[in-house]
Design a protein around this motif. Structure first.
Motif, PDB file in Angstrom:
ATOM      1  N   HIS A 109       8.320  20.601  73.534  1.00  0.00           N
ATOM      2  CA  HIS A 109       8.256  21.324  72.266  1.00  0.00           C
ATOM      3  C   HIS A 109       7.217  20.703  71.339  1.00  0.00           C
TER       4      HIS A 109
ATOM      5  N   GLU B 263       8.940  29.276  68.125  1.00  0.00           N
ATOM      6  CA  GLU B 263       8.186  29.249  66.882  1.00  0.00           C
ATOM      7  C   GLU B 263       8.090  30.639  66.268  1.00  0.00           C
TER       8      GLU B 263
ATOM      9  N   PRO C   4       2.047  23.076  70.548  1.00  0.00           N
ATOM     10  CA  PRO C   4       0.938  23.526  69.692  1.00  0.00           C
ATOM     11  C   PRO C   4      -0.439  23.203  70.272  1.00  0.00           C
TER      12      PRO C   4
END
Length: 206
Positions: free
Chosen positions: A180, A84, A184
């Motif tokens: 993935h 990211e 977050p």
């Protein structure tokens, strides 16, 4: 060659050895004259700093080969998975301007050691815009870059443990391809806990 060796604080014999090992790029030639410049001197000073930090000549030679052949910054630090983070391309002058005289051979060596810096042709590549912006902001606040990099190394040790913890947790209950997508959430937990920890520390020291 004698002038370069004198400025770098090494012997001509050592300089020849570095050239043979391809630790420094070849000089610019005009007939029988070989011209060295500030880039060669900076490389020699960075080699000295890396040696002082315990790197071997073989390791430095591998790094030098990567720098001279413009390998991708991900290759330099062994990253082959999606990220990211946004790499930033800078000229040496732009990097120096970011850190107001703090771009010393020792600090460059520390940044390379952390994998923050690589090169692509004549450009310097920083692995993360966020880390670059934060570290330059801290330097503008009066914190020496050497201390910022030392803190970065300490943070790296803790975050690698956290990454291992969350990766193990996710893989225990989800598929590898979910890593993935779920990262977050892991990042949000760490950011929230760090914010709360900073609140506690400010109250304790206030």
């Amino acid at each position: 060659m004698e002038e370069l060796a004198r400025l770098a604080g090494i012997t001509v014999r050592t300089l020849r050895f570095y050239r043979e090992r391809k630790l420094i790029p070849p000089p610019r030639r005009e007939g029988r004259i070989a011209w060295y410049d500030d880039h060669h001197l900076a490389r020699l000073r960075t080699i000295a700093a890396l040696l002082e930090r315990g790197h071997t000549l073989s390791g430095i030679a591998e790094l030098a080969d990567a720098l001279d052949h413009g390998r991708d910054v991900a290759d330099l630090i062994g990253v082959d998975s999606p990220t990211e983070e946004e790499p930033v391309r800078l000229t040496p002058e732009e990097l120096a301007a970011r850190f107001e005289g703090e771009v010393t051979p020792e600090n460059l060596a520390a940044a390379m050691d952390l994998g923050y810096l690589g090169t692509d042709g004549d450009e310097i590549v920083h692995i993360s815009r966020r880390l670059l912006d934060v570290s330059s902001a801290l330097v503008r606040e009066g914190i020496p870059l050497a201390d910022v990099l030392a803190a970065g190394a300490e943070v790296r040790r803790h975050t690698e443990s956290l990454a291992d913890l969350f990766t193990t947790l996710i893989l225990r209950h989800a598929a590898r391809e979910d890593l993935h997508r779920l990262r977050p959430l892991a990042r949000s937990v760490v950011e929230a806990e760090l914010s709360l920890a900073l609140d506690r520390e400010v109250r304790r020291r206030g």
